[in-house]
Design a protein around this motif. Structure first.
Motif, PDB file in Angstrom:
ATOM      1  N   GLY A 175      -4.358   5.213  14.243  1.00  0.00           N
ATOM      2  CA  GLY A 175      -3.329   3.894  14.255  1.00  0.00           C
ATOM      3  C   GLY A 175      -3.594   2.774  13.554  1.00  0.00           C
ATOM      4  N   GLU A 219      -1.349   1.836  10.924  1.00  0.00           N
ATOM      5  CA  GLU A 219      -0.103   1.090  11.331  1.00  0.00           C
ATOM      6  C   GLU A 219      -0.125  -0.030  11.870  1.00  0.00           C
ATOM      7  N   ASP A 276       2.355  -1.886   9.196  1.00  0.00           N
ATOM      8  CA  ASP A 276       3.379  -1.194   9.917  1.00  0.00           C
ATOM      9  C   ASP A 276       4.603  -0.956   9.150  1.00  0.00           C
ATOM     10  N   ASP A 277       4.690  -1.767   7.906  1.00  0.00           N
ATOM     11  CA  ASP A 277       5.857  -1.552   7.193  1.00  0.00           C
ATOM     12  C   ASP A 277       5.600  -0.308   5.777  1.00  0.00           C
ATOM     13  N   GLU A 309       3.328   4.832   9.663  1.00  0.00           N
ATOM     14  CA  GLU A 309       3.624   4.938  11.328  1.00  0.00           C
ATOM     15  C   GLU A 309       3.125   6.333  11.625  1.00  0.00           C
ATOM     16  N   GLY A 368       3.435   9.162  13.900  1.00  0.00           N
ATOM     17  CA  GLY A 368       4.466   9.942  14.466  1.00  0.00           C
ATOM     18  C   GLY A 368       4.111  10.508  15.899  1.00  0.00           C
ATOM     19  N   HIS A 407       2.441   9.027   9.053  1.00  0.00           N
ATOM     20  CA  HIS A 407       3.569   9.320   8.135  1.00  0.00           C
ATOM     21  C   HIS A 407       3.678   8.043   7.308  1.00  0.00           C
ATOM     22  N   THR A 425       5.490   5.623   5.195  1.00  0.00           N
ATOM     23  CA  THR A 425       7.276   5.246   5.134  1.00  0.00           C
ATOM     24  C   THR A 425       7.549   4.673   3.768  1.00  0.00           C
TER      25      THR A 425
END
Length: 63
Positions: A14, A17, A21-22, A25, A27, A33, A35
């Protein structure tokens, strides 16, 4: 620039992220993932830092 994830290498730390975080992500499957795989040139340094922070080296940027 395009963000590419190696899902087989992702360990769900993480860091990506936490730093961007834009674009990233983690999951419910504990995998990254993307985005938005095509961030604008103005975010290149920001996204590059998040990619480099991945301890599993599961992320890379392609031109």
């Amino acid at each position: 620039m395009r963000i590419v994830a190696d899902i087989g290498a992702c360990e769900g730390y993480g860091m990506c992220e936490a730093m961007a975080d834009d674009y990233f992500e983690i999951g419910d499957d504990d995998l990254v993932h993307i985005t938005d795989e095509n961030p604008p040139e103005g975010d290149r340094d920001h996204v590059h830092a998040a990619v480099q922070a991945c301890p599993a080296r599961a992320l890379r940027l392609e031109s």
